[in-house]
Write a protein that holds these residues in place. Structure first.
Motif, PDB file in Angstrom:
ATOM      1  N   TYR A   1       1.182  -1.823   0.081  1.00 50.48           N
ATOM      2  CA  TYR A   1      -0.221   0.076  -0.244  1.00 50.48           C
ATOM      3  C   TYR A   1       0.729   1.412   0.045  1.00 50.48           C
ATOM      4  O   TYR A   1       2.186   1.005   0.795  1.00 50.48           O
ATOM      5  N   LEU A   2       0.652   2.214  -0.394  1.00 51.53           N
ATOM      6  CA  LEU A   2       1.749   3.405  -1.274  1.00 51.53           C
ATOM      7  C   LEU A   2       0.348   4.930  -1.007  1.00 51.53           C
ATOM      8  O   LEU A   2      -0.913   4.403  -1.003  1.00 51.53           O
ATOM      9  N   ASP A   3       0.784   5.159   0.028  1.00 45.55           N
ATOM     10  CA  ASP A   3       0.851   6.903   0.243  1.00 45.55           C
ATOM     11  C   ASP A   3       0.610   8.110  -0.246  1.00 45.55           C
ATOM     12  O   ASP A   3       2.117   7.484   0.315  1.00 45.55           O
ATOM     13  N   ARG A   4       1.294   8.701   0.264  1.00 52.34           N
ATOM     14  CA  ARG A   4       1.478  10.574   0.481  1.00 52.34           C
ATOM     15  C   ARG A   4       2.177  10.476   1.605  1.00 52.34           C
ATOM     16  O   ARG A   4       3.475  11.347   1.844  1.00 52.34           O
ATOM     17  N   LEU A   5       1.109   9.846   2.499  1.00 50.18           N
ATOM     18  CA  LEU A   5       1.473  10.447   3.737  1.00 50.18           C
ATOM     19  C   LEU A   5       1.294   9.211   4.812  1.00 50.18           C
ATOM     20  O   LEU A   5       0.833   8.300   4.414  1.00 50.18           O
ATOM     21  N   SER A   6       1.954   9.582   5.875  1.00 51.58           N
ATOM     22  CA  SER A   6       1.604   8.223   6.636  1.00 51.58           C
ATOM     23  C   SER A   6       0.979   7.729   7.268  1.00 51.58           C
ATOM     24  O   SER A   6      -0.120   8.879   7.169  1.00 51.58           O
ATOM     25  N   GLY A   7       0.800   7.207   8.002  1.00 52.35           N
ATOM     26  CA  GLY A   7      -1.000   6.433   8.883  1.00 52.35           C
ATOM     27  C   GLY A   7      -1.029   7.871   9.747  1.00 52.35           C
ATOM     28  O   GLY A   7      -2.243   8.483  10.016  1.00 52.35           O
ATOM     29  N   ARG A   8      -0.211   8.300  10.439  1.00 56.91           N
ATOM     30  CA  ARG A   8      -0.274   9.629  11.709  1.00 56.91           C
ATOM     31  C   ARG A   8      -0.868  10.892  10.556  1.00 56.91           C
ATOM     32  O   ARG A   8      -1.876  11.500  10.945  1.00 56.91           O
ATOM     33  N   GLY A   9      -0.489  10.811   9.604  1.00 57.21           N
ATOM     34  CA  GLY A   9      -0.471  11.969   8.845  1.00 57.21           C
ATOM     35  C   GLY A   9      -1.683  12.079   8.685  1.00 57.21           C
ATOM     36  O   GLY A   9      -2.456  13.071   7.977  1.00 57.21           O
ATOM     37  N   LEU A  10      -2.447  10.509   7.865  1.00 56.56           N
ATOM     38  CA  LEU A  10      -3.234  10.375   7.122  1.00 56.56           C
ATOM     39  C   LEU A  10      -4.170  10.616   8.603  1.00 56.56           C
ATOM     40  O   LEU A  10      -4.859  11.406   7.687  1.00 56.56           O
ATOM     41  N   GLU A  11      -4.449  10.137   9.811  1.00 53.59           N
ATOM     42  CA  GLU A  11      -5.249  10.222  10.226  1.00 53.59           C
ATOM     43  C   GLU A  11      -5.718  11.847  10.413  1.00 53.59           C
ATOM     44  O   GLU A  11      -6.654  11.996  11.644  1.00 53.59           O
ATOM     45  N   GLU A  12      -4.334  12.816  10.444  1.00 49.92           N
ATOM     46  CA  GLU A  12      -4.598  14.178  11.007  1.00 49.92           C
ATOM     47  C   GLU A  12      -5.397  14.833  10.017  1.00 49.92           C
ATOM     48  O   GLU A  12      -6.211  15.923  10.140  1.00 49.92           O
ATOM     49  N   HIS A  13      -5.095  14.973   8.754  1.00 53.80           N
ATOM     50  CA  HIS A  13      -5.431  15.228   7.593  1.00 53.80           C
ATOM     51  C   HIS A  13      -6.809  14.735   7.250  1.00 53.80           C
ATOM     52  O   HIS A  13      -8.471  15.149   6.694  1.00 53.80           O
ATOM     53  N   TYR A  14      -7.386  13.138   7.967  1.00 59.12           N
ATOM     54  CA  TYR A  14      -8.861  13.005   8.164  1.00 59.12           C
ATOM     55  C   TYR A  14      -9.428  12.432   9.515  1.00 59.12           C
ATOM     56  O   TYR A  14      -8.828  11.063   9.481  1.00 59.12           O
ATOM     57  N   PRO A  15      -9.710  13.117  10.262  1.00 61.09           N
ATOM     58  CA  PRO A  15     -10.079  12.659  11.214  1.00 61.09           C
ATOM     59  C   PRO A  15     -11.551  12.505  11.806  1.00 61.09           C
ATOM     60  O   PRO A  15     -11.087  11.423  12.490  1.00 61.09           O
ATOM     61  N   GLU A  16     -11.834  11.855  10.623  1.00 65.66           N
ATOM     62  CA  GLU A  16     -13.202  11.156  10.718  1.00 65.66           C
ATOM     63  C   GLU A  16     -12.908   9.808  10.660  1.00 65.66           C
ATOM     64  O   GLU A  16     -13.961   8.512  10.788  1.00 65.66           O
ATOM     65  N   LEU A  17     -11.603   9.866  10.139  1.00 69.64           N
ATOM     66  CA  LEU A  17     -12.034   8.062   9.773  1.00 69.64           C
ATOM     67  C   LEU A  17     -10.433   7.151  10.795  1.00 69.64           C
ATOM     68  O   LEU A  17      -9.546   6.253  10.690  1.00 69.64           O
ATOM     69  N   LYS A  18     -10.210   8.394  12.043  1.00 71.19           N
ATOM     70  CA  LYS A  18      -9.206   8.009  12.798  1.00 71.19           C
ATOM     71  C   LYS A  18      -9.165   6.754  13.294  1.00 71.19           C
ATOM     72  O   LYS A  18     -10.547   6.293  13.831  1.00 71.19           O
ATOM     73  N   GLY A  19      -8.430   5.938  13.460  1.00 70.22           N
ATOM     74  CA  GLY A  19      -8.352   4.339  14.390  1.00 70.22           C
ATOM     75  C   GLY A  19      -8.393   3.558  12.726  1.00 70.22           C
ATOM     76  O   GLY A  19      -9.043   2.870  13.291  1.00 70.22           O
ATOM     77  N   ASN A  20      -9.432   4.165  12.133  1.00 72.69           N
ATOM     78  CA  ASN A  20      -9.736   2.869  10.611  1.00 72.69           C
ATOM     79  C   ASN A  20      -8.639   3.295   8.775  1.00 72.69           C
ATOM     80  O   ASN A  20      -8.977   2.412   8.123  1.00 72.69           O
ATOM     81  N   ILE A  21      -7.724   3.976   9.485  1.00 71.95           N
ATOM     82  CA  ILE A  21      -6.596   4.430   8.649  1.00 71.95           C
ATOM     83  C   ILE A  21      -6.422   3.051   8.174  1.00 71.95           C
ATOM     84  O   ILE A  21      -5.160   2.465   9.075  1.00 71.95           O
TER      85      ILE A  21
END
Length: 94
Positions: free
Chosen positions: A51-71
């Motif tokens: 799996y590739l993304d532009r942000l780390s898991g932590r960065g994704l959780e900050e960017h999408y707070p509504e998905l925290k814990g499911n990233i």
């Protein structure tokens, strides 16, 4: 009106299921999914995926707070336009 919208969603869900079921036969070997975020594409067991993304898991959780814990935690960090791979090194790309 509400009933019509629900029926439309049911049809969309069925269509997505049929598409996914049909596409699965083409996924085998090693591949990569870009930007899965919280929803992996359903793959057969014979497929291995990174799996590739532009942000780390932590960065994704900050960017999408509504998905925290499911990233989904990415295996690789990179921009999708500059994949860190050798040409023809994957069997599939999602």
């Amino acid at each position: 009106m509400i009933g019509e919208g629900f029926v439309a969603l049911e049809k969309l869900a069925l269509l997505r299921w049929i598409e996914n079921r049909s596409l699965r036969r083409y996924f085998h070997g090693r591949g990569m999914e870009i930007g899965a975020l919280w929803r992996r594409f359903p793959l057969p067991r014979r497929a291995r995926v990174w799996y590739l993304d532009r942000l780390s898991g932590r960065g994704l959780e900050e960017h999408y707070p509504e998905l925290k814990g499911n990233i989904l935690q990415p295996d690789l960090l990179a921009d999708a336009t500059e994949l860190p791979l050798a040409p023809a090194s994957l069997d599939f790309l999602i």
